[in-house]
Design an enzyme around this catalytic site. Structure first.
Site, PDB file in Angstrom:
ATOM      1  N   SER A 408       0.840  -1.215   0.000  1.00  0.00           N
ATOM      2  CA  SER A 408       0.000   0.000   0.000  1.00  0.00           C
ATOM      3  C   SER A 408       0.864   1.251   0.000  1.00  0.00           C
ATOM      4  CB  SER A 408      -0.908  -0.008   1.230  1.00  0.00           C
ATOM      5  OG  SER A 408      -0.104  -0.118   2.403  1.00  0.00           O
ATOM      6  N   HIS A 429      -3.301  -3.242  -5.290  1.00  0.00           N
ATOM      7  CA  HIS A 429      -3.537  -2.695  -3.956  1.00  0.00           C
ATOM      8  C   HIS A 429      -5.001  -2.885  -3.596  1.00  0.00           C
ATOM      9  CE1 HIS A 429      -3.879   1.013  -1.128  1.00  0.00           C
ATOM     10  NE2 HIS A 429      -3.673  -0.101  -0.450  1.00  0.00           N
ATOM     11  N   GLU A 441      -6.564  -0.694  -6.678  1.00  0.00           N
ATOM     12  CA  GLU A 441      -5.601   0.176  -7.363  1.00  0.00           C
ATOM     13  C   GLU A 441      -4.597  -0.714  -8.069  1.00  0.00           C
ATOM     14  OE1 GLU A 441      -4.172   2.762  -4.172  1.00  0.00           O
ATOM     15  OE2 GLU A 441      -5.016   4.475  -5.201  1.00  0.00           O
ATOM     16  N   ASN A 479      -4.181   6.924  -1.022  1.00  0.00           N
ATOM     17  CA  ASN A 479      -3.552   7.263   0.262  1.00  0.00           C
ATOM     18  C   ASN A 479      -2.775   8.570   0.183  1.00  0.00           C
ATOM     19  OD1 ASN A 479      -4.641   5.127   1.609  1.00  0.00           O
ATOM     20  ND2 ASN A 479      -2.874   3.773   1.299  1.00  0.00           N
TER      21      ASN A 479
END
Ligand code: T1G
Length: 696
Positions: A408, A429, A441, A479
């Protein structure tokens, strides 16, 4: 050709032919084609009855969502005219449905004189999920067949019905377990032979009544869908209280108002963006994801177990690899529980559950998975650990295998360096919990082969995920933006807001969960590790110390029973903690900040525009290909309110000059350094353009 006609002994069979789902498109003439064919049948003396059916996988998925623009009268008027034509056609028309009959597709069938379904057919009026209501007579015809209460449940929920349920409710006349068209033509002849007037749904009276108070209460519970739920109730009330044509006029007016509403625009964008995201310009055609049958998941922690569950559900044979027997035992039990739950909820049969269990094997040694088509590493988030695993995978994987990491935060390319085949290495991800979260992702390293990226997107679709391609950067798309969202939330705590106000403001705006509550759920220690790393890598972009003060007290959130909030046993939402509120106030004093009252509107703007500004940077750097990719990430991975369409869509709705102006104001405020405007945002605002111009 959009409608194909074949005749069977006096029955004209009209097949709608508009792949992939027979959408009733006005733009491409499908609706006019159906109307023209019906009129030809009506004037053909040799035709005694007509059957409407669909080609390919379904009857029809409804009106063409891609048609919808800002002028409702241009979008569904031909569909409405088609329904009126059916009312006056003068010959029996039978709808023969298979696969799916959704939205305007089901409304088309309701306007026919009778309806036959193949036994596996699914029926639905899902317009409410688009912030709309059935706008082609559905709100007036469905209550006349199923009664007001059942009709309301179907339209408010947007849920799918089986053919059996539809038959029980009186929505269809027959379920065919044989040849559908034979059954439909027979019914058409039967009706043609009856002396009675044609059985039009509009002529039926409505049996039963509606508990209006309960209906309005049920509508109020359907949040995030604008006025659609409330107007659906009002349309059913109109069906009960008005003659058909007046009820229809009420429905059309309500639909036209909804079509131009902000909620409908946002939900429509969400629907179309999610289907556009996996089609990345420039990628080759993916190889069939169905060719893969075996997968190895390396690491039996929470993520690895969740990913194994997803792959089993998609039909893979899965080797779950972990050196710890205890981890494997725990994982195996978790997978079995998930499979059992799927049976309980009717999502899979007992036989399929047994097959899934049989397809899982837990092994201690990676070599046992040597021939897998797909490797997904889900080990501890440490670069050296992952590199060692990829060195081993590289030695045992076949030449055509895909080598994926679920990292991640780490650089996929540095992981790829551990192999002799960086072109086969990609990031997948997943978001926790993997069996629930739709977002995947797909992280393309600079050396990842385009074919591997395309294949990964096809894999995402096969496993029921919405794939979004991201380049390599710290935090990828989601993120990285989330860190800027958190940064502003933490600064707001220093300036005068408290956790409950920040979370409350974002939740009242529509987020499923405010940012501080999210971190209490995810684990404050995870954020702490990211800030520690970033303090070294990006010393010029400091965070507030408040989340560190929280962590230094061992308050990691739900997993420790306390974070920003206190979590008594069984509490998921948590309760404000005066001790933490006092700690925050004290910290402001330590910094010499005179705390101030901060309006919810500023909280929302600061958090949203931090996302938008970082999103614009991500576009500038080519990490995301289009603004819609960023919207899809936030709608499917971060609880962004769907009816708002996503951060970039919402920024366009406000107008980029407005966004830029507010960013300029924030740049002159507390910690203004964090508000350096993205050059792309400034350029678009200057040109009077929106992010939508970059969606292609
Ligand atoms: N209009 C246009 N395109 C549609 C479409 C639609 N209604 N439904 C699907 N597609 C396209 C989709 O964009 C994709 O295109 C391909 O079909 C496969 O879809 C007057 C106003 C039917 C359950 O809300 O729920 O009728 O990417 O990837 O997962 O009252 O699509 O291949 O180019 O989703 O198998 C009401 C919406 C419309 C149904 C299939 N109908 N569609 O799911 O495939 S409003 C809906 C779905 C209306 C009337 C009102 C799903 C599906 P591409 P997919 P899938």
């Amino acid at each position: 050709m959009t409608v194909k006609r074949t005749d069977r002994d006096g029955v004209a069979i009209l097949m709608i032919d508009n792949p992939p789902v027979n959408a009733l498109s006005c733009r491409t003439g499908v609706v006019d084609g159906i109307a023209g064919a019906l009129r030809a049948c009506a004037s053909d003396a040799a035709v005694v009855a007509i059957v409407l059916c669909g080609s390919g996988r379904c009857f029809s998925a409804g009106a063409d969502i891609a048609d919808f623009g800002d002028d409702p009268r241009s979008d569904v008027a031909p569909v409405r005219a088609l329904m009126a034509l059916l009312d006056d056609i003068g010959k029996p028309v039978v709808a023969a449905m298979h696969g799916m009959a959704f939205g305007g597709g089901l409304e088309l069938a309701l306007a026919c004189h009778a309806r036959v379904c193949a036994d596996s057919t699914q029926l639905a009026l899902p317009e409410v999920t688009l912030g709309l209501l059935p706008g082609a007579g559905g709100t007036q015809r469905l209550p006349r067949l199923a009664g007001p209460e059942a009709a309301l449940d179907i339209m408010l929920s947007g849920r799918r019905m089986s053919a059996t349920e539809a038959l029980r409710l009186g929505i269809i006349d027959r379920v065919s377990d044989g040849d559908l068209l034979t059954a439909a033509t027979a019914l058409g002849r039967e009706i043609a032979g009856q002396p009675a007037p044609l059985p039009r749904v509009r002529d039926r009276s409505i049996a039963g009544s509606l508990d209006v108070a309960a209906a309005r209460s049920a509508a109020a519970k359907r949040r995030g869908l604008g006025d659609a739920p409330r107007l659906i109730v009002e349309c059913v009330e109109a069906a009960l209280g008005l003659p058909f044509d007046e009820g229809l006029a009420f429905e059309h007016g309500a639909f036209d108002r909804l079509m131009v509403s902000e909620a409908a625009r946002g939900l429509r964008h969400a629907f179309l963006a999610e289907r556009k995201a996996p089609s990345v310009p420039g990628l080759p055609v993916p190889r069939p994801a169905g060719r893969w049958s075996t997968a190895a998941v390396v690491g039996a922690g929470t993520m690895g177990t969740g990913i194994a569950t997803v792959l089993l559900e998609a039909g893979f044979r899965v080797s779950l690899v972990d050196s710890s027997a205890e981890a494997l035992s725990r994982a195996s039990a978790t997978v079995e529980r998930a499979i059992g739950l799927a049976v309980e909820k009717g999502r899979c049969t007992a036989a399929e559950a047994a097959a899934r269990s049989e397809r899982l094997r837990c092994v201690a040694d990676l070599d046992a998975a040597a021939g897998a088509d797909l490797f997904i590493e889900a080990a501890f988030e440490d670069l050296e650990v992952k590199r060692r695993i990829f060195e081993r995978i590289d030695r045992i994987a076949g030449p055509d295998a895909m080598l994926a990491t679920n990292t991640s935060t780490l650089d996929v390319d540095r992981i790829a360096d551990a192999t002799g085949r960086p072109e086969s290495v990609i990031g997948l991800h997943f978001f926790s919990p993997a069996p629930v979260m739709k977002l995947l992702e797909v992280i393309r390293g600079p050396r990842t082969a385009p074919q591997v990226v395309a294949d990964a997107l096809a894999l995402a679709r096969r496993i029921g995920k919405t794939g979004v391609v991201s380049g390599v950067c710290d935090g990828f798309i989601g993120n990285r933006i989330f860190e800027e969202y958190l940064r502003q939330a933490y600064f707001l705590l220093e300036e005068g807001a408290l956790p409950a106000q920040i979370d409350g403001a974002m939740e009242r705006w529509g987020f499923a969960m405010g940012p501080l509550r999210v971190m209490d759920l995810a684990g404050q220690d995870i954020g702490w590790n990211i800030r520690k790393r970033r303090a070294v890598e990006q010393p010029d972009r400091p965070y507030s110390r408040i989340p560190d003060l929280l962590c230094e007290r061992g308050r990691f959130g739900q997993k420790t029973g306390a974070g920003y909030y206190l979590y008594p046993p069984g509490s998921r939402r948590g309760e404000p903690d005066p001790e933490i509120d006092a700690m925050i106030v004290q910290h402001s004093a330590t910094l010499g900040i005179a705390r101030r009252d901060i309006a919810d509107e500023e909280i929302v703007e600061r958090c949203l525009f931090a996302m938008v500004n970082e999103g614009a940077r991500i576009l500038e750097e080519g990490i995301a290909a289009r603004p819609l990719d960023i919207d899809v990430v936030y709608l499917n991975g971060y609880g962004f309110p769907r009816f708002r369409g996503g951060p970039m869509f919402h920024a366009d709705r406000l107008g980029l000059p407005t966004v830029l102006d507010r960013i300029g104001t924030f740049a002159r405020g507390y910690q203004g350094w964090a508000w350096e405007p993205s050059p792309l945002l400034a350029r678009l605002a200057g040109d009077g353009a929106g992010f939508a111009t970059l969606n292609g």
